[in-house]
Structure formats: C-alpha cells, structure tokens
Design a protein around this motif. Structure first.
Motif, mmCIF file in Angstrom:
data_model
loop_
_atom_site.group_PDB
_atom_site.id
_atom_site.type_symbol
_atom_site.label_atom_id
_atom_site.label_comp_id
_atom_site.label_asym_id
_atom_site.label_seq_id
_atom_site.Cartn_x
_atom_site.Cartn_y
_atom_site.Cartn_z
ATOM 1 N N ILE A 20 -48.754 15.634 55.937
ATOM 2 C CA ILE A 20 -49.988 14.866 56.099
ATOM 3 C C ILE A 20 -50.794 15.008 54.818
ATOM 4 O O ILE A 20 -51.062 16.108 54.340
ATOM 5 N N GLY A 21 -51.174 13.878 54.238
ATOM 6 C CA GLY A 21 -51.944 13.880 52.990
ATOM 7 C C GLY A 21 -53.442 14.071 53.249
ATOM 8 O O GLY A 21 -53.928 13.954 54.366
ATOM 9 N N TRP A 22 -54.155 14.371 52.194
ATOM 10 C CA TRP A 22 -55.600 14.570 52.348
ATOM 11 C C TRP A 22 -56.347 13.245 52.289
ATOM 12 O O TRP A 22 -57.524 13.178 52.622
ATOM 13 N N PRO A 27 -62.283 10.903 59.953
ATOM 14 C CA PRO A 27 -63.683 10.528 60.192
ATOM 15 C C PRO A 27 -64.647 11.726 60.192
ATOM 16 O O PRO A 27 -65.789 11.610 59.750
ATOM 17 N N GLY A 28 -64.191 12.869 60.619
ATOM 18 C CA GLY A 28 -65.057 14.052 60.612
ATOM 19 C C GLY A 28 -65.479 14.448 59.200
ATOM 20 O O GLY A 28 -66.619 14.849 58.967
ATOM 21 N N TRP A 29 -64.537 14.346 58.250
ATOM 22 C CA TRP A 29 -64.872 14.677 56.867
ATOM 23 C C TRP A 29 -65.849 13.677 56.278
ATOM 24 O O TRP A 29 -66.713 14.033 55.469
ATOM 25 N N TRP A 30 -65.735 12.407 56.660
ATOM 26 C CA TRP A 30 -66.698 11.401 56.191
ATOM 27 C C TRP A 30 -68.104 11.745 56.687
ATOM 28 O O TRP A 30 -69.095 11.601 55.962
ATOM 29 N N MET A 31 -68.216 12.218 57.905
ATOM 30 C CA MET A 31 -69.529 12.605 58.442
ATOM 31 C C MET A 31 -70.076 13.820 57.698
ATOM 32 O O MET A 31 -71.271 13.893 57.399
#
Length: 178
Positions: A20-22, A27-31
């Motif tokens: 799995i790439g970064w 969506p949690g990281w965008w928040m």
C-alpha cells in the motif's frame, strides 16, 4: 495416513498484492493536514496581532520623546531658551537609547569616549560633528549658542544609528523624567 507429495502438484506461486502506497492519502490524513494548516494560520494571526499591540520600538519611542523635548525648547522665548538644558536632555535620551540597545557596556561611557561611541554607531552615514557639544554640554554656559545642526544631528542619530538589537529593552527608554 499418507501425506501427498506437494512437489508433484502443479501449483503456481502466490501473487502478493502490491504494498500500500502513501499516496493518495487517506481521508483521515487530509483532515489532520487541514487542522494543522488552520492552526498555523491562527497562530500567525495571533503573532501579528500581538506585535501590533506591543509597545513601539525603543528607537521610535525615543524619537517621539525627542520631538516633545524639541517642542518644549521651541516654545521658550528666544531670551529664555536654555541650550544647556537641551544638550542635557539630548545626552540623557541618547544614553537611554544606547543602554536599551547595547546593554550596560555603554553605561560607563562619558566625555570623548561617549562621543566616539556615537560617531562609531553613525558609521559615517551622517554628520556627527554637532554632537561634539555633548562632551562639554552640562558644563557649558547657559546662554552659550548651540549649533543649528544639533537638533537634526540628534534626530538623525536616533533614527539611523546602527545599534545592536539583540539586547533591546524598553525599560531604559520609557522614563518620564525627560
């Protein structure tokens, strides 16, 4: 019980999924990024507001006080104008500015050493010759004439002298004894 011989089976090797790439971010990281951005913007706004409400820099405060001193001097009648008073006030104000920026190392300077310090901080950017009167200022006769360039020279020194801003202190400038 017989175990089958797995080497004779025609099995293909396992295909593992790609790691799995970064990117793209979940969506949690965008928040989290949005919250950090909002926090940084709020912090910058708070810093800007805090700076604008702070006391003026010692140099600006000294210039305002010098203007008041000059106004007091100008309001006196020509016969009552006390050049010695003006020189003493200028000397005190210049010393407080130097103390605010440079610290205690200028506190002991007086006479020609004090004038050399003022001349050094001017760094040749403007004429300091009229400031020589500070050497003998308190000992001058009250009615001794004052160089016409004295007031502009003090103003220019307060505005343009190259001072060390690492030691800035407002305590030395804000005195009301001027």
């Amino acid at each position: 019980m017989n175990t089958p011989d797995l080497s004779k089976l025609d099995l293909k090797p396992l295909h593992l999924p790609e790691p799995i790439g970064w990117w793209p971010l979940a969506p949690g990281w965008w928040m989290v990024l949005a919250a950090l951005l909002v926090a940084a913007l709020l912090w910058m706004m708070w810093l800007r507001r805090d700076r604008s409400s702070a006391a003026p820099a010692p140099r600006q405060l000294a210039l305002m006080q010098w203007q008041q001193i000059c106004e007091q001097y100008a309001q006196q009648d020509a016969a009552e104008q006390n050049a010695q008073w003006l020189v003493v006030q200028a000397n005190q104000l210049l010393k407080r500015v130097a103390l605010a920026y440079e610290g205690d190392r200028v506190a002991r300077l007086s006479g020609t050493a004090w004038y050399r310090y003022l001349e050094q901080r001017a760094n040749g950017a403007f004429a300091t010759k009229p400031l020589e009167v500070l050497v003998s200022g308190p000992y001058r006769a009250v009615d001794a004439p004052l160089d016409d360039n004295f007031i502009p020279a003090v103003t220019q020194w307060l505005a343009q002298a190259q001072l060390n801003s690492a030691h800035i202190s407002h305590a030395n400038i804000g005195g009301k004894d001027v």
